[in-house]
Design an enzyme around this catalytic site. Structure first.
Site, PDB file in Angstrom:
ATOM      1  N   THR A 119      -1.255   7.769   3.237  1.00 33.17           N
ATOM      2  CA  THR A 119      -2.355   8.478   2.571  1.00 33.17           C
ATOM      3  C   THR A 119      -3.081   7.487   1.676  1.00 33.17           C
ATOM      4  O   THR A 119      -2.485   6.959   0.730  1.00 33.17           O
ATOM      5  CB  THR A 119      -1.800   9.649   1.742  1.00 33.17           C
ATOM      6  OG1 THR A 119      -1.038  10.486   2.621  1.00 33.17           O
ATOM      7  CG2 THR A 119      -2.911  10.456   1.098  1.00 33.17           C
ATOM      8  N   ASN A 142      -4.065  18.420   0.824  1.00 28.57           N
ATOM      9  CA  ASN A 142      -2.992  18.421  -0.173  1.00 28.57           C
ATOM     10  C   ASN A 142      -3.441  19.006  -1.509  1.00 28.57           C
ATOM     11  O   ASN A 142      -2.692  19.739  -2.156  1.00 28.57           O
ATOM     12  CB  ASN A 142      -2.455  17.005  -0.376  1.00 28.57           C
ATOM     13  CG  ASN A 142      -1.264  16.754   0.529  1.00 28.57           C
ATOM     14  OD1 ASN A 142      -0.904  17.608   1.329  1.00 28.57           O
ATOM     15  ND2 ASN A 142      -0.657  15.595   0.416  1.00 28.57           N
ATOM     16  N   CYS A 175       3.947  13.648  -2.785  1.00 27.39           N
ATOM     17  CA  CYS A 175       2.553  13.667  -2.314  1.00 27.39           C
ATOM     18  C   CYS A 175       1.563  14.380  -3.235  1.00 27.39           C
ATOM     19  O   CYS A 175       0.526  13.805  -3.586  1.00 27.39           O
ATOM     20  CB  CYS A 175       2.493  14.290  -0.932  1.00 27.39           C
ATOM     21  SG  CYS A 175       3.256  13.225   0.311  1.00 27.39           S
TER      22      CYS A 175
HETATM   23  N1  LIG Z   1       6.781  11.882   2.562  1.00 33.32           N
HETATM   24  C1  LIG Z   1       5.923  12.796   3.000  1.00 33.32           C
HETATM   25  O1  LIG Z   1       6.225  13.974   3.087  1.00 33.32           O
HETATM   26  C2  LIG Z   1       4.532  12.384   3.403  1.00 33.32           C
HETATM   27  C3  LIG Z   1       3.739  13.307   4.117  1.00 33.32           C
HETATM   28  C4  LIG Z   1       2.459  12.928   4.496  1.00 33.32           C
HETATM   29  C5  LIG Z   1       1.966  11.666   4.155  1.00 33.32           C
HETATM   30  N2  LIG Z   1       2.746  10.808   3.440  1.00 33.32           N
HETATM   31  C6  LIG Z   1       2.202   9.480   3.125  1.00 33.32           C
HETATM   32  O2  LIG Z   1       2.779   8.537   4.037  1.00 33.32           O
HETATM   33  C7  LIG Z   1       3.003   7.292   3.382  1.00 33.32           C
HETATM   34  C8  LIG Z   1       4.475   6.916   3.489  1.00 33.32           C
HETATM   35  O3  LIG Z   1       5.229   7.885   2.799  1.00 33.32           O
HETATM   36  P1  LIG Z   1       6.834   7.913   2.856  1.00 33.32           P
HETATM   37  O4  LIG Z   1       7.261   9.108   2.087  1.00 33.32           O
HETATM   38  O5  LIG Z   1       7.286   7.756   4.256  1.00 33.32           O
HETATM   39  O6  LIG Z   1       7.156   6.560   2.031  1.00 33.32           O
HETATM   40  P2  LIG Z   1       8.573   5.856   1.780  1.00 33.32           P
HETATM   41  O7  LIG Z   1       8.467   5.267   0.434  1.00 33.32           O
HETATM   42  O8  LIG Z   1       9.676   6.808   2.106  1.00 33.32           O
HETATM   43  O9  LIG Z   1       8.617   4.698   2.877  1.00 33.32           O
HETATM   44  C9  LIG Z   1       7.757   3.607   2.894  1.00 33.32           C
HETATM   45  C10 LIG Z   1       8.466   2.435   3.583  1.00 33.32           C
HETATM   46  O10 LIG Z   1       7.545   1.367   3.755  1.00 33.32           O
HETATM   47  C11 LIG Z   1       8.253   0.146   3.614  1.00 33.32           C
HETATM   48  N3  LIG Z   1       7.314  -0.954   3.391  1.00 33.32           N
HETATM   49  C12 LIG Z   1       6.576  -1.225   2.288  1.00 33.32           C
HETATM   50  N4  LIG Z   1       5.804  -2.312   2.503  1.00 33.32           N
HETATM   51  C13 LIG Z   1       6.051  -2.734   3.757  1.00 33.32           C
HETATM   52  C14 LIG Z   1       5.541  -3.792   4.569  1.00 33.32           C
HETATM   53  N5  LIG Z   1       4.605  -4.641   4.128  1.00 33.32           N
HETATM   54  N6  LIG Z   1       6.025  -3.939   5.814  1.00 33.32           N
HETATM   55  C15 LIG Z   1       6.968  -3.092   6.287  1.00 33.32           C
HETATM   56  N7  LIG Z   1       7.464  -2.056   5.584  1.00 33.32           N
HETATM   57  C16 LIG Z   1       7.007  -1.871   4.331  1.00 33.32           C
HETATM   58  C17 LIG Z   1       9.190   0.431   2.460  1.00 33.32           C
HETATM   59  O11 LIG Z   1      10.276  -0.494   2.423  1.00 33.32           O
HETATM   60  C18 LIG Z   1       9.633   1.868   2.775  1.00 33.32           C
HETATM   61  O12 LIG Z   1      10.808   1.883   3.576  1.00 33.32           O
HETATM   62  C19 LIG Z   1       2.492   7.472   1.951  1.00 33.32           C
HETATM   63  O13 LIG Z   1       1.163   7.040   1.885  1.00 33.32           O
HETATM   64  C20 LIG Z   1       2.555   8.968   1.752  1.00 33.32           C
HETATM   65  O14 LIG Z   1       1.634   9.413   0.811  1.00 33.32           O
HETATM   66  C21 LIG Z   1       4.025  11.129   3.075  1.00 33.32           C
END
Ligand SMILES: NC(=O)c1ccc[n+]([C@@H]2O[C@H](COP(=O)([O-])OP(=O)(O)OC[C@H]3O[C@@H](n4cnc5c(N)ncnc54)[C@H](O)[C@@H]3O)[C@@H](O)[C@H]2O)c1
Length: 470
Positions: free
Chosen positions: A123, A235, A287
């Site tokens: 996001t 959201n 989020c």
């Molecule tokens: N969690 C949810 O319910 C949800 C729902 C919709 C959208 N989102 C969006 O999706 C995105 C991810 O959310 P999440 O909850 O999965 O995050 P998270 O923090 O659980 O996971 C992110 C991962 O990215 C990895 N990472 C960071 N930099 C990196 C790089 N350069 N190369 C490789 N890996 C890297 C981190 O080590 C981590 O494992 C966010 O923008 C969030 O807003 C999340």
């Protein structure tokens, strides 16, 4: 198709598993070597129902691999998803440093061998698609300046709408897929990628049957900017809808109306809808808060004050304090009291504690001198590891947590709490006070079980039979 997913958090792991289940060949990449090692061993770094089973089937279908090496995976892929975290920065703006680093690395890995689509699933604020394109070009220029004109790629936005706890169902049977791109070739590649899903041309997993009535999934194709805005708009709307239910519940409580009855009454109006109208102690999770703050920040950059969004944040902040007020009304003094928290995760079926109301409530109770005991079916190890400064006494069960407690607070509506023997619960407490922060129980049933019950916006008057006219 060959797909790389960067980031193996809640979104990346689920996206990778689902795409491989649909038959694509997927490589998931993360900078966190420990997470990757666990995934390679078949261990899940997060709790999400059925994810382990889906990954086993995904490996057998399209195939799924886990690595810390982004370069070779991206170079061999048709589609590269960015699903890294975008946490809030100090001023509320989204921290794009993970996204920037990922985009630069993808650029550095690209060559002229094939057309690739780089898809932003994280996001991100409006305009980030342009930023990703610039960073990809910079990455290419840094490593292969002479080849820049031969390297073809498209950039797209594909916001994610999954809910933790039911992420697999949300991903295999979504309400819609949103694709934002500025050129037809990019869109066509992604339409092809998602075709098994939009046409529902796959055998449903045995543990996640296809819901009745789903035969196609709508695909909404927009510009990059609109797709980025759709995610924020969705959201902030949902968070505001919950905030509205809470605001009405607080008024209900004062005037003697029952918020559950009121919400049922308005939810049947098809213009309103019944979902996300459950009064409680406020939303949490990674989020809503972050996305509202990020959209407020964007609006501010354009000189616009988004008052409704400001109010939405303020209402939610205040709602979390309501539990403390209710406890103070019942117990007067919290110093030296023992309070049991039932549930820690920000919602059921996840171990995610990001912006969880439980943490704020526990912190406040500890500041006020109370002892805090807690039980959560899944999130206790994560809570203990991430919040070692919180002196919470973790318990084996809900009954263990309420033993000798002066009050209990139902924080997360886990299924196992629905069927608790409330009379037994009451009998174990020092004082049988229950603050039901999710309106999980029927007030009359709870009171008959011997609990001094209060919910959120609930009227606890007994219904009286109408007087008979002689
Ligand atoms: N969690 C949810 O319910 C949800 C729902 C919709 C959208 N989102 C969006 O999706 C995105 C991810 O959310 P999440 O909850 O999965 O995050 P998270 O923090 O659980 O996971 C992110 C991962 O990215 C990895 N990472 C960071 N930099 C990196 C790089 N350069 N190369 C490789 N890996 C890297 C981190 O080590 C981590 O494992 C966010 O923008 C969030 O807003 C999340």
């Amino acid at each position: 198709m060959r797909v790389t997913v960067i980031g193996t958090g809640y979104v990346g792991t689920v996206t990778g598993a689902c795409l491989a289940y649909l038959g694509h060949h997927v490589t998931c990449v993360d900078v966190d070597a420990e997470k990757i090692a666990r995934l390679q061993r078949g261990e899940m770094p997060i709790y999400e129902p059925h994810l382990t089973e889906l990954l086993v089937e995904a490996a057998a279908r399209g195939g799924i691999a886990f690595t810390t090496e982004l370069g070779p995976a991206a170079a061999a892929s048709d589609v590269i998803f960015i699903a890294v975290g975008t946490p809030p920065g100090p001023g509320g703006e989204a921290d794009l440093s993970y996204l920037e680093s990922a985009a630069r690395s993808i650029g550095a890995a690209m060559d002229g061998g094939r057309f690739r689509v780089v898809v932003n699933k994280s996001t991100v604020p409006v305009g980030s698609g342009n930023l990703v394109e610039t960073l990809l070009r910079e990455g290419i220029r840094d490593t292969r300046p002479a080849d820049e004109k031969w390297i073809q790629f498209g950039v797209a936005s594909n916001p994610e709408f999954l809910r933790e706890g039911c992420a697999l169902g949300d991903s295999l049977y979504p309400d819609r897929i949103v694709l934002g791109a500025e050129d037809e070739r990019t869109l066509a590649t992604l339409r092809e990628l998602y075709n098994p899903l939009t046409a529902q041309r796959f055998d449903a997993p045995s543990f996640l049957p296809r819901p009745a009535g789903i035969s196609r999934v709508p695909l909404v194709a927009t510009t990059l900017t609109s797709a980025e805005m759709i995610k924020y708009a969705a959201n902030t709307f949902l968070a505001t809808k919950i905030g509205f239910a809470n605001e009405i519940a607080n008024i209900c409580e004062r005037v003697g109306a029952d918020a559950k009855e009121v919400m049922a009454g308005i939810g049947l109006d098809s213009r309103i809808g019944s979902r996300f109208l459950n009064p409680g102690l406020g939303w949490g999770g990674s989020c809503f808060g972050k996305d509202i703050q990020s959209l407020l920040h964007t609006a501010g950059e354009y000189g616009y004050q988004a008052r409704l969004l400001e109010a939405s944040l303020a209402v939610n902040r205040a709602q979390r304090q309501i539990v403390i007020q209710k406890l103070q009304e019942k117990l007067f003094i919290l110093k030296g009291r023992t309070i049991a928290l039932l549930g820690l995760a920000f919602k059921p079926d996840t171990d995610d504690l990001r912006d969880a109301p439980s943490l704020q409530i526990a912190k406040r109770l500890l500041q006020l001198g109370a002892r805090v005991k807690a039980y959560d079916p899944i999130a206790m190890p994560v809570c203990r590891a991430q919040n070692s400064e919180l002196k919470i006494q973790y318990c084996e069960s809900a009954f263990d947590a309420v033993r000798h407690a002066d009050a209990a607070v139902l924080v997360t509506e886990w299924d196992e709490f629905r069927s608790l023997d409330l009379a037994h619960l009451a009998s174990r407490m020092q004082q049988p006070i229950l603050v039901d922060g999710r309106n999980l129980y029927d007030p009359e049933v709870a009171m008959r079980a011997g609990l001094d019950y209060s919910g959120i916006g609930r009227s606890i008057r007994q219904r009286v039979a109408p007087a008979r006219v002689p």
